[in-house]
Design a protein around this motif. Structure first.
Motif, short mmCIF file in Angstrom:
data_model
loop_
_atom_site.label_atom_id
_atom_site.label_comp_id
_atom_site.label_asym_id
_atom_site.label_seq_id
_atom_site.Cartn_x
_atom_site.Cartn_y
_atom_site.Cartn_z
N UNK A 212 0.81 -1.23 0.00
CA UNK A 212 0.00 0.00 0.00
C UNK A 212 0.84 1.27 0.00
N UNK A 213 2.13 1.17 -0.29
CA UNK A 213 2.92 2.37 -0.53
C UNK A 213 3.77 2.84 0.62
N UNK A 214 4.47 1.93 1.32
CA UNK A 214 5.37 2.35 2.40
C UNK A 214 6.55 3.13 1.81
N UNK A 215 7.33 3.73 2.69
CA UNK A 215 8.51 4.46 2.28
C UNK A 215 9.64 3.52 1.89
N UNK A 216 10.49 4.01 0.98
CA UNK A 216 11.73 3.33 0.61
C UNK A 216 12.87 4.34 0.74
N UNK A 217 14.03 3.89 1.23
CA UNK A 217 15.16 4.77 1.47
C UNK A 217 16.43 4.24 0.81
N UNK A 218 17.35 5.17 0.52
CA UNK A 218 18.72 4.79 0.20
C UNK A 218 19.54 5.01 1.47
N UNK A 219 19.88 3.95 2.21
CA UNK A 219 20.61 4.12 3.47
C UNK A 219 21.93 4.86 3.26
N UNK A 220 22.20 5.82 4.14
CA UNK A 220 23.45 6.56 4.07
C UNK A 220 23.46 7.71 3.09
N UNK A 221 22.36 7.93 2.36
CA UNK A 221 22.34 8.98 1.33
C UNK A 221 22.22 10.38 1.92
N UNK A 222 22.12 10.49 3.24
CA UNK A 222 22.01 11.80 3.88
C UNK A 222 23.36 12.48 4.05
N UNK A 223 24.41 11.84 3.59
CA UNK A 223 25.76 12.39 3.78
C UNK A 223 26.32 13.05 2.53
N UNK A 224 25.48 13.23 1.52
CA UNK A 224 25.99 13.72 0.22
C UNK A 224 25.43 15.07 -0.19
N UNK A 225 24.81 15.81 0.75
CA UNK A 225 24.25 17.11 0.40
C UNK A 225 22.98 16.98 -0.41
N UNK A 226 22.52 18.10 -0.99
CA UNK A 226 21.31 18.09 -1.80
C UNK A 226 21.63 18.60 -3.20
N UNK A 227 20.79 18.21 -4.16
CA UNK A 227 21.07 18.56 -5.55
C UNK A 227 20.09 19.58 -6.12
N UNK A 228 19.03 19.88 -5.41
CA UNK A 228 18.11 20.92 -5.89
C UNK A 228 17.39 21.54 -4.70
N UNK A 229 16.86 22.73 -4.94
CA UNK A 229 16.10 23.45 -3.92
C UNK A 229 14.84 24.04 -4.55
N UNK A 230 13.77 24.06 -3.76
CA UNK A 230 12.57 24.79 -4.14
C UNK A 230 12.64 26.14 -3.42
N UNK A 231 12.63 27.24 -4.19
CA UNK A 231 12.82 28.56 -3.61
C UNK A 231 11.70 29.50 -4.06
N UNK A 232 11.43 30.47 -3.21
CA UNK A 232 10.51 31.55 -3.58
C UNK A 232 11.17 32.42 -4.64
N UNK A 233 10.38 32.88 -5.58
CA UNK A 233 10.88 33.84 -6.56
C UNK A 233 10.69 35.25 -6.02
N UNK A 234 11.35 36.26 -6.60
CA UNK A 234 11.21 37.63 -6.08
C UNK A 234 9.75 38.08 -6.06
#
Length: 320
Positions: A212-234
């Motif tokens: 029914x759609x449980x979560x799936x994770x990549x273990x240890x992937x929290x140590x590599x920073x982030x590759x995108x951001x959602x930001x407010x525009x001016x």
């Protein structure tokens, strides 16, 4: 319980003795072990059983059913929630309804639940993707769970000094139509300086299974920073939000399923990569989830879509 988590005494009317209340540390001892802490730090997530009783889960679901029964959603607010990059910009960030929902309780729908006239094609209770983002502030049952001794104890066990609550959601994952959530990191949407200050608490109000759609994770992937951001525009520009960067491509074979029993909780580091599949089963997968941030020596980005307001500053977790 005092501010240091010490035990206190409570007088019971009609009784001749005092009842000892457990401190948040004591209530967490059986819930989160030192080994669980180590797993969270190493993998970026951990599943803990028994945060809520079955009855507490049912009470939260019943209250949400009442909220949905009473909802009155304006026609122009019947937007569809999605996690696909371009569709997010069109249906979520572009909508004032979404970007101003941080201090309100608002409704976000699954795809294909309205006809071209904006009328429901499915029963109202089956139409929603989620309700957010301030249940923790305005709904007493949800507030009680969010500030519970067990939740506070988990935060203290992890060494959080001054955690605040950022947002909260009830996620439905409707049977048959509950949409896929593509691989992402929560810090994409909830960015801090430094990183590593945000944690999600994802509470299963029903069994969350592979079916029914449980979560799936990549273990240890929290140590590599982030590759995108959602930001407010001016101010004064459109769309109201945009993405910088792009989500990486992830090896599907690296994802590990994280099923959780009713009443259990998944602790989610803000940088760990996770996803969930569509719910093609006949069972819903109701969840109450909220995010907390260690506010000590942390800068909350003013570019984030979610901002504290005069009406609702980010409330301290360790207060009632």
């Amino acid at each position: 319980m005092d501010g240091n988590g010490a035990c206190s005494l409570q007088f019971v009317p009609g009784d001749t003795h005092c009842v000892r209340l457990m401190s948040s540390e004591e209530t967490t001892m059986d819930l989160m072990s030192d080994r669980d802490v180590q797993k969270y730090l190493e993998d970026g997530y951990v599943v803990l059983d028994g945060l809520l009783t079955s009855q507490e889960c049912d009470e939260l679901r019943q209250r949400m059913a009442e909220i949905v029964d009473q909802m009155d959603v304006p026609e122009h607010c019947r937007i569809t929630f999605s996690t696909y990059h371009d569709e997010q910009l069109k249906t979520q960030g572009n909508a004032d309804y979404f970007i101003t929902s941080g201090d309100k309780i608002r409704f976000f729908f699954e795809k294909g639940v309205f006809d071209d006239k904006g009328e429901f094609l499915v029963p109202k209770q089956r139409s929603l993707n989620k309700v957010g983002h301030a249940l923790h502030a305005y709904e007493p049952l949800y507030k009680k769970v969010t500030h519970s001794p067990k939740v506070q104890g988990i935060a203290r066990k992890l060494g959080l000094v001054n955690p605040v609550i950022l947002q909260s959601m009830f996620i439905f994952k409707q049977p048959g139509i509950g949409g896929e959530v593509t691989p992402h990191q929560d810090a994409t949407f909830l960015y801090t300086e430094p990183l590593g200050r945000v944690m999600g608490m994802w509470i299963a109000l029903e069994d969350a299974t592979v079916n029914n759609g449980c979560l799936w994770f990549i273990p240890g992937s929290h140590n590599s920073g982030i590759s995108r951001r959602m930001v407010r525009t001016p101010p004064g520009t459109f769309p109201l939000t945009d993405f910088t960067g792009r989500e990486q491509e992830y090896d599907a074979g690296k994802f590990v399923a994280a099923p959780v029993k009713k009443g259990g909780v998944v602790l989610i580091d803000g940088e760990v990569v996770h996803r969930s599949a569509e719910n093609t089963s006949e069972d819903s997968r109701h969840v109450y989830t909220f995010h907390i941030m260690e506010s000590q020596d942390t800068r909350w980005s003013p570019e984030n879509w979610l901002q504290p307001t005069e009406e609702l500053p980010f409330p301290a977790l360790y207060s009632k």
